[in-house]
Design a protein around this motif. Structure first.
Motif, PDB file in Angstrom:
ATOM      1  N   HIS A 128      -2.119  -7.298   7.857  1.00  0.00           N
ATOM      2  CA  HIS A 128      -1.381  -6.746   6.710  1.00  0.00           C
ATOM      3  C   HIS A 128      -1.381  -5.216   6.756  1.00  0.00           C
ATOM      4  CE1 HIS A 128      -0.470 -10.377   4.430  1.00  0.00           C
ATOM      5  NE2 HIS A 128      -1.655 -10.825   4.782  1.00  0.00           N
ATOM      6  N   ASP A 129      -2.541  -4.637   7.053  1.00  0.00           N
ATOM      7  CA  ASP A 129      -2.645  -3.177   7.100  1.00  0.00           C
ATOM      8  C   ASP A 129      -1.745  -2.584   8.182  1.00  0.00           C
ATOM      9  OD1 ASP A 129      -4.517  -3.379   5.063  1.00  0.00           O
ATOM     10  OD2 ASP A 129      -6.248  -3.006   6.363  1.00  0.00           O
ATOM     11  N   ILE A 130      -1.671  -3.244   9.324  1.00  0.00           N
ATOM     12  CA  ILE A 130      -0.809  -2.762  10.408  1.00  0.00           C
ATOM     13  C   ILE A 130       0.655  -2.823   9.990  1.00  0.00           C
ATOM     14  CG2 ILE A 130       0.052  -3.288  12.741  1.00  0.00           C
ATOM     15  CD1 ILE A 130      -2.868  -4.132  13.404  1.00  0.00           C
ATOM     16  N   ALA A 131       1.048  -3.914   9.357  1.00  0.00           N
ATOM     17  CA  ALA A 131       2.437  -4.033   8.903  1.00  0.00           C
ATOM     18  C   ALA A 131       2.784  -2.889   7.952  1.00  0.00           C
ATOM     19  CB  ALA A 131       2.665  -5.385   8.234  1.00  0.00           C
ATOM     20  N   MET A 132       1.900  -2.639   7.002  1.00  0.00           N
ATOM     21  CA  MET A 132       2.163  -1.549   6.043  1.00  0.00           C
ATOM     22  C   MET A 132       2.168  -0.190   6.737  1.00  0.00           C
ATOM     23  SD  MET A 132       0.324  -2.887   2.520  1.00  0.00           S
ATOM     24  CE  MET A 132      -1.266  -2.331   3.014  1.00  0.00           C
ATOM     25  N   ALA A 133       1.215   0.028   7.651  1.00  0.00           N
ATOM     26  CA  ALA A 133       1.137   1.316   8.352  1.00  0.00           C
ATOM     27  C   ALA A 133       2.354   1.531   9.248  1.00  0.00           C
ATOM     28  CB  ALA A 133      -0.158   1.388   9.167  1.00  0.00           C
ATOM     29  N   ALA A 134       2.829   0.474   9.895  1.00  0.00           N
ATOM     30  CA  ALA A 134       4.013   0.584  10.763  1.00  0.00           C
ATOM     31  C   ALA A 134       5.240   0.956   9.942  1.00  0.00           C
ATOM     32  CB  ALA A 134       4.243  -0.722  11.515  1.00  0.00           C
ATOM     33  N   LEU A 135       5.399   0.309   8.810  1.00  0.00           N
ATOM     34  CA  LEU A 135       6.561   0.616   7.959  1.00  0.00           C
ATOM     35  C   LEU A 135       6.445   2.008   7.341  1.00  0.00           C
ATOM     36  CD1 LEU A 135       7.048  -2.894   6.350  1.00  0.00           C
ATOM     37  CD2 LEU A 135       8.403  -1.835   8.183  1.00  0.00           C
ATOM     38  N   LYS A 136       5.236   2.424   7.007  1.00  0.00           N
ATOM     39  CA  LYS A 136       5.031   3.772   6.478  1.00  0.00           C
ATOM     40  C   LYS A 136       5.369   4.814   7.548  1.00  0.00           C
ATOM     41  CE  LYS A 136       3.360   4.765   2.993  1.00  0.00           C
ATOM     42  NZ  LYS A 136       3.892   5.060   1.672  1.00  0.00           N
ATOM     43  N   LEU A 137       4.952   4.570   8.790  1.00  0.00           N
ATOM     44  CA  LEU A 137       5.283   5.492   9.878  1.00  0.00           C
ATOM     45  C   LEU A 137       6.784   5.544  10.090  1.00  0.00           C
ATOM     46  CD1 LEU A 137       4.711   7.394  12.198  1.00  0.00           C
ATOM     47  CD2 LEU A 137       4.115   5.404  13.620  1.00  0.00           C
ATOM     48  N   ARG A 138       7.432   4.418  10.014  1.00  0.00           N
ATOM     49  CA  ARG A 138       8.896   4.397  10.171  1.00  0.00           C
ATOM     50  C   ARG A 138       9.546   5.278   9.120  1.00  0.00           C
ATOM     51  NH1 ARG A 138      13.516   1.446   8.685  1.00  0.00           N
ATOM     52  NH2 ARG A 138      14.990   1.290  10.415  1.00  0.00           N
ATOM     53  N   ARG A 139       9.072   5.187   7.899  1.00  0.00           N
ATOM     54  CA  ARG A 139       9.616   6.044   6.831  1.00  0.00           C
ATOM     55  C   ARG A 139       9.291   7.517   7.099  1.00  0.00           C
ATOM     56  NH1 ARG A 139       7.399   4.245   1.369  1.00  0.00           N
ATOM     57  NH2 ARG A 139       8.675   5.991   0.665  1.00  0.00           N
ATOM     58  N   ALA A 140       8.081   7.793   7.554  1.00  0.00           N
ATOM     59  CA  ALA A 140       7.660   9.175   7.811  1.00  0.00           C
ATOM     60  C   ALA A 140       8.450   9.808   8.954  1.00  0.00           C
ATOM     61  CB  ALA A 140       6.162   9.221   8.121  1.00  0.00           C
ATOM     62  N   MET A 141       8.982   8.972   9.844  1.00  0.00           N
ATOM     63  CA  MET A 141       9.754   9.476  10.982  1.00  0.00           C
ATOM     64  C   MET A 141      11.157   9.913  10.567  1.00  0.00           C
ATOM     65  SD  MET A 141       8.445   6.716  13.814  1.00  0.00           S
ATOM     66  CE  MET A 141       9.601   7.184  15.072  1.00  0.00           C
ATOM     67  N   GLY A 142      11.491   9.717   9.317  1.00  0.00           N
ATOM     68  CA  GLY A 142      12.781  10.168   8.827  1.00  0.00           C
ATOM     69  C   GLY A 142      13.731   9.034   8.560  1.00  0.00           C
ATOM     70  N   THR A 143      13.784   8.610   7.331  1.00  0.00           N
ATOM     71  CA  THR A 143      14.730   7.585   6.904  1.00  0.00           C
ATOM     72  C   THR A 143      15.345   8.042   5.589  1.00  0.00           C
ATOM     73  OG1 THR A 143      13.098   6.355   5.597  1.00  0.00           O
ATOM     74  CG2 THR A 143      13.291   5.765   7.933  1.00  0.00           C
ATOM     75  N   GLU A 144      16.201   7.220   5.060  1.00  0.00           N
ATOM     76  CA  GLU A 144      16.787   7.522   3.754  1.00  0.00           C
ATOM     77  C   GLU A 144      15.790   7.291   2.632  1.00  0.00           C
ATOM     78  OE1 GLU A 144      20.465   5.397   3.374  1.00  0.00           O
ATOM     79  OE2 GLU A 144      21.250   6.256   5.216  1.00  0.00           O
ATOM     80  N   ASN A 145      14.633   6.778   2.952  1.00  0.00           N
ATOM     81  CA  ASN A 145      13.587   6.503   1.977  1.00  0.00           C
ATOM     82  C   ASN A 145      12.334   7.274   2.382  1.00  0.00           C
ATOM     83  OD1 ASN A 145      12.078   5.391  -0.069  1.00  0.00           O
ATOM     84  ND2 ASN A 145      11.834   3.392   0.923  1.00  0.00           N
ATOM     85  N   PRO A 146      12.303   8.592   2.151  1.00  0.00           N
ATOM     86  CA  PRO A 146      11.190   9.417   2.633  1.00  0.00           C
ATOM     87  C   PRO A 146       9.866   9.095   1.935  1.00  0.00           C
ATOM     88  CG  PRO A 146      12.664  10.703   1.254  1.00  0.00           C
ATOM     89  CD  PRO A 146      13.293   9.349   1.408  1.00  0.00           C
ATOM     90  N   THR A 147       8.804   9.539   2.556  1.00  0.00           N
ATOM     91  CA  THR A 147       7.450   9.367   2.027  1.00  0.00           C
ATOM     92  C   THR A 147       6.729  10.706   2.104  1.00  0.00           C
ATOM     93  OG1 THR A 147       5.343   8.216   2.340  1.00  0.00           O
ATOM     94  CG2 THR A 147       6.663   8.596   4.312  1.00  0.00           C
ATOM     95  N   PRO A 148       5.788  10.966   1.190  1.00  0.00           N
ATOM     96  CA  PRO A 148       5.026  12.226   1.281  1.00  0.00           C
ATOM     97  C   PRO A 148       4.024  12.236   2.438  1.00  0.00           C
ATOM     98  CG  PRO A 148       4.276  10.921  -0.592  1.00  0.00           C
ATOM     99  CD  PRO A 148       5.476  10.226  -0.027  1.00  0.00           C
ATOM    100  N   VAL A 149       3.785  11.091   3.060  1.00  0.00           N
ATOM    101  CA  VAL A 149       2.868  11.008   4.194  1.00  0.00           C
ATOM    102  C   VAL A 149       3.540  11.642   5.404  1.00  0.00           C
ATOM    103  CG1 VAL A 149       1.652   9.408   5.733  1.00  0.00           C
ATOM    104  CG2 VAL A 149       1.817   8.902   3.292  1.00  0.00           C
ATOM    105  N   THR A 150       2.805  12.482   6.113  1.00  0.00           N
ATOM    106  CA  THR A 150       3.382  13.109   7.300  1.00  0.00           C
ATOM    107  C   THR A 150       3.437  12.105   8.443  1.00  0.00           C
ATOM    108  OG1 THR A 150       1.268  13.852   8.235  1.00  0.00           O
ATOM    109  CG2 THR A 150       2.374  15.337   6.659  1.00  0.00           C
ATOM    110  N   GLU A 151       4.321  12.359   9.382  1.00  0.00           N
ATOM    111  CA  GLU A 151       4.431  11.485  10.546  1.00  0.00           C
ATOM    112  C   GLU A 151       3.116  11.449  11.314  1.00  0.00           C
ATOM    113  OE1 GLU A 151       7.050  10.973  14.639  1.00  0.00           O
ATOM    114  OE2 GLU A 151       7.856  12.219  13.033  1.00  0.00           O
ATOM    115  N   GLU A 152       2.470  12.595  11.460  1.00  0.00           N
ATOM    116  CA  GLU A 152       1.204  12.665  12.199  1.00  0.00           C
ATOM    117  C   GLU A 152       0.116  11.834  11.518  1.00  0.00           C
ATOM    118  OE1 GLU A 152      -1.088  13.393  15.372  1.00  0.00           O
ATOM    119  OE2 GLU A 152       1.018  13.914  15.192  1.00  0.00           O
TER     120      GLU A 152
END
Length: 193
Positions: free
Chosen positions: A119-143
């Protein structure tokens, strides 16, 4: 085409965002397979295949192995596509450190940890995808998102190494090799893949 050739094709034809979505999908499927196995272990339903009954393992365990093989393949591709050599050294250090912890866990705790990490990997993967630049940004940095995902990937790989027997790992390798071939064929547009 051999396994490495198939991996190169997958890595060439998938975007980073697509591999992260695939990682999320496969880890959720692993968590679901573990849930089915745990229900069997809890005695809620006991269906044993003839082959697994001799080994004392329920048929649901085969589903866990198959999904773990799928996850291991997507982890290989993810590491190749997203992480550099320095990241791989960090990955190795995390694995070496976590090996001591994981070895101390009881088998049931390893299964629970594998399910939680899925579950944690699924959430982290999707969070990274958002951090890489999508129409749904996140305050988490890509790094930061990459570091968190790398940590989770490192730990689940250690769990796979410690939980599965040598025979099960050989089965997982065969499943992984076959999946890489089918995946490569599908991406190349070959029918019946």
């Amino acid at each position: 085409m051999d396994y490495q050739d198939n991996l190169k094709i997958v890595e060439k034809l998938l975007s980073k965002g697509e591999i992260l979505c695939q990682l999320a999908e496969e880890t959720v499927e692993l968590a679901e397979a573990i849930t089915g196995y745990k229900h069997c272990q809890d005695g809620r339903h006991l269906e044993y295949s003839l082959a697994n009954a001799f080994m004392g393992k329920p048929a649901e365990w085969k589903g866990v192995l198959e999904e773990a093989a799928d996850v291991s393949l997507v982890i290989i591709v993810t590491l190749d596509m997203l992480y550099d050599e320095n990241d791989r050294k960090i990955h190795k250090n995390i694995m070496d450190t976590m090996e001591v912890v994981v070895k101390a866990l009881h088998d049931n705790e390893k299964i629970k940890a594998m399910q939680k990490l899925s579950h944690d990997i699924a959430m982290a993967a999707l969070k990274l995808r958002r951090a890489m630049g999508t129409e749904n940004p996140t305050p988490v940095t890509e790094e930061d998102a990459k570091k968190k995902l790398l940590c989770h990937l490192s730990v689940i790989k250690v769990l796979f190494e410690e939980k599965f027997t040598d025979g099960e790992k050989a089965d997982m390798k065969r499943i992984r090799d076959n999946k890489a071939e089918r995946w490569s064929k599908r991406l190349r547009g070959e029918a019946n893949a």
